[in-house]
Enzyme design. Sequence first.
Site, mmCIF file in Angstrom:
data_model
loop_
_atom_site.group_PDB
_atom_site.id
_atom_site.type_symbol
_atom_site.label_atom_id
_atom_site.label_comp_id
_atom_site.label_asym_id
_atom_site.label_seq_id
_atom_site.Cartn_x
_atom_site.Cartn_y
_atom_site.Cartn_z
ATOM 1 N N ASP A 9 7.856 12.804 -16.517
ATOM 2 C CA ASP A 9 8.025 13.082 -17.228
ATOM 3 C C ASP A 9 9.678 13.934 -17.530
ATOM 4 O O ASP A 9 10.484 13.363 -16.486
ATOM 5 C CB ASP A 9 7.262 14.601 -17.550
ATOM 6 C CG ASP A 9 7.445 15.391 -19.156
ATOM 7 O OD1 ASP A 9 7.319 14.804 -20.108
ATOM 8 O OD2 ASP A 9 7.119 16.259 -19.392
ATOM 9 N N ASP A 11 11.608 15.927 -20.433
ATOM 10 C CA ASP A 11 11.622 17.663 -20.825
ATOM 11 C C ASP A 11 11.173 18.067 -20.117
ATOM 12 O O ASP A 11 9.972 17.969 -20.020
ATOM 13 C CB ASP A 11 11.429 18.023 -22.283
ATOM 14 C CG ASP A 11 12.885 19.369 -22.740
ATOM 15 O OD1 ASP A 11 12.861 19.833 -21.832
ATOM 16 O OD2 ASP A 11 13.286 19.031 -23.792
ATOM 17 N N LYS A 181 0.246 10.591 -24.893
ATOM 18 C CA LYS A 181 -0.457 11.287 -23.476
ATOM 19 C C LYS A 181 -1.443 12.519 -23.866
ATOM 20 O O LYS A 181 -0.380 13.061 -24.588
ATOM 21 C CB LYS A 181 1.221 12.047 -22.850
ATOM 22 C CG LYS A 181 1.818 11.072 -21.397
ATOM 23 C CD LYS A 181 2.780 11.830 -20.774
ATOM 24 C CE LYS A 181 4.099 12.620 -21.902
ATOM 25 N NZ LYS A 181 4.867 12.929 -20.700
ATOM 26 N N ASP A 206 5.479 18.304 -16.092
ATOM 27 C CA ASP A 206 5.173 20.113 -15.888
ATOM 28 C C ASP A 206 4.292 20.742 -17.371
ATOM 29 O O ASP A 206 4.406 21.751 -17.173
ATOM 30 C CB ASP A 206 6.522 20.557 -16.144
ATOM 31 C CG ASP A 206 7.392 20.126 -18.195
ATOM 32 O OD1 ASP A 206 6.778 18.686 -18.529
ATOM 33 O OD2 ASP A 206 7.365 20.713 -19.053
#
Length: 269
Positions: A9, A11, A181, A206
């Site tokens: 991922d 950000d 996702k 995250d």
Amino acid sequence: MKETGFLIDMDGVIYRGGELIPGAKDFIQKLLEEDYPFRFLTNNSQRNCRDVVAKLSRMGIGVQEKHIFTCAIATARYLAAQKPNGTAYVIGEGGLLTALHQNGYSIVDDAPDYVVIGEGRTIMLESVDKAINMVMNGAKLIATNLDAYCPSSNNSIRSGCGAFVSMIEMATGRKAFSAGKPNPVMMRIAKAELGTHSANTIMIGDTMETDILGGVQMGFKTVLTLTGSTKIEDLDAYAYSPDHIIGSIQELNDPMVLEQIVHGDLVLQ
């Protein structure tokens, strides 16, 4: 090429807003130098791959367009498999439009096969109303992702694709299908690009609801980094867990830590 591959991922893992997270550049450079296959996996459909590469380059990370895999690409490939050379009415930006065109889709303003919703900073209610009427007249509703909000600068948030889609769902009574996702559609296509087996695929993210859930559903090894939206105290709220927990991507530059994640079962906290 290594047997182990990484889905990463962006950000909250590689950067926060416009700031590179310490250690991210070194980790990506390590993957390149040691020939690990990897893809940046993002639920942001706004930018096309070239734009994402340019953004990373400005931050000091040099990758190629092949290293970028967005929910827009996943959506376009899914639609092309469902109905080749179809038509779509699109609420979204360049990344989504480019992906649809590259997969044989035409963008239309009347009687589309699909209404496709992505992120956008200038979405008008007139467009939403038009989409509602198209869905009521038989067009199928597709979302690039169902994220209710997106992180923005200065620790603020902005409405995400899921927020826009919910308006159309409420008005039409139809539920959108999302290929982003954590849907296995996106995870499976991305894994195929790596050329790895599920057990040798590592998802680093995250966000529990997208990155980690998507990885768990696919049988990937999952690594949660605490530099983004999920905090350690949040984990008790979920019925699933990441395989590994790290403070930040900086920890993966330690050869012993990376070895434990690639080959071991130790949960790092």
